[in-house]
Write a protein that holds these residues in place. Structure first.
Motif, PDB file in Angstrom:
ATOM      1  N   ILE A 112       1.146  -1.233   0.261  1.00  0.00           N
ATOM      2  CA  ILE A 112       0.087   0.080  -0.215  1.00  0.00           C
ATOM      3  C   ILE A 112       0.762   1.184   0.268  1.00  0.00           C
ATOM      4  O   ILE A 112       0.273   2.514  -0.842  1.00  0.00           O
ATOM      5  N   ASP A 113       1.799   1.342   0.593  1.00  0.00           N
ATOM      6  CA  ASP A 113       2.774   2.613   0.328  1.00  0.00           C
ATOM      7  C   ASP A 113       3.317   2.523  -0.110  1.00  0.00           C
ATOM      8  O   ASP A 113       3.595   3.925  -0.897  1.00  0.00           O
ATOM      9  N   ASP A 114       3.855   1.618  -0.897  1.00  0.00           N
ATOM     10  CA  ASP A 114       4.298   1.635  -2.569  1.00  0.00           C
ATOM     11  C   ASP A 114       3.795   2.533  -3.615  1.00  0.00           C
ATOM     12  O   ASP A 114       4.164   2.725  -4.021  1.00  0.00           O
ATOM     13  N   MET A 115       2.297   1.834  -3.244  1.00  0.00           N
ATOM     14  CA  MET A 115       1.366   2.310  -4.527  1.00  0.00           C
ATOM     15  C   MET A 115       1.208   3.629  -4.134  1.00  0.00           C
ATOM     16  O   MET A 115       1.146   4.424  -5.411  1.00  0.00           O
ATOM     17  N   ILE A 116       1.056   4.305  -3.404  1.00  0.00           N
ATOM     18  CA  ILE A 116       1.201   5.590  -3.441  1.00  0.00           C
ATOM     19  C   ILE A 116       2.285   6.297  -2.955  1.00  0.00           C
ATOM     20  O   ILE A 116       1.898   7.083  -3.802  1.00  0.00           O
TER      21      ILE A 116
END
Length: 194
Positions: A9-13
């Motif tokens: 999720i962090d990488d996607m954001i």
């Protein structure tokens, strides 16, 4: 599949935020209607610097300066970036044993920078319908398709133009025309004194 994974999720954001920032910067550049302020430049230096920046890629570009005293009015950093971009595009389209030739000359009160390669070339449909359109690219996963469009808009703001000729499996030639810096005309009083 990975929605429960906090690292995903962090990488996607971060990825989405980076894309939004790049798009915002692009749109700001596209919305500028006035060219950035420029100054008189020796075009020879701009072209030499651009070619130097591309020497670490294959095939290394060759440079022919047919006239070395050509002067134009432009923003030096932007013009150098544009010439470098066109040379790099030519290198990416050309096999390592091919050639990329850069020529500086003049023609009818215009400076001419020509970048010729014997790479893969472009077909007529691409040249006609896609080459100078923003956000269109042939580089999968690389770039945002703004380079050639932005190049032509910048050069047109200087009063010049960018033309392209290409043939599939033969190569391409990009030609940049920029009005030469002319001496300011004499006033009538100065003319009378002569």
């Amino acid at each position: 599949k990975h929605k429960e994974n906090p690292a995903f999720i962090d990488d996607m954001i971060r990825t989405i935020d980076n894309s939004v920032q790049r798009m915002s910067n692009l749109l700001k550049k596209l919305q500028q209607t006035q060219p950035t302020s420029g100054r008189e430049l020796a075009l020879k230096n701009v072209v030499i610097n651009s070619v130097k920046k591309c020497q670490d890629r294959m095939p290394p570009p060759t440079l022919r300066i047919l006239e070395d005293s050509l002067k134009v009015v432009a923003d030096e950093d932007n013009l150098e970036m544009i010439v470098t971009h066109i040379i790099k595009n030519a290198q990416e389209a050309t096999p390592a044993d091919g050639y990329v030739d850069v020529t500086l000359r003049s023609e009818r009160n215009q400076a001419v920078i020509e970048v010729e390669d014997n790479g893969c070339g472009m077909d007529i449909d691409f040249m006609k319908n896609r080459l100078f359109r923003p956000f269109d690219t042939t580089k999968s996963g690389k770039g945002m398709g703004i380079g050639v469009y932005q190049t032509r808009e910048f050069i047109r703001n200087l009063g010049g133009d960018v033309l392209a000729k290409s043939e599939v499996n033969v190569g391409s030639t990009f030609t940049i025309y920029i009005p030469l810096r002319t001496n300011s005309p004499k006033t009538q009083e100065q003319a009378d004194q002569v």
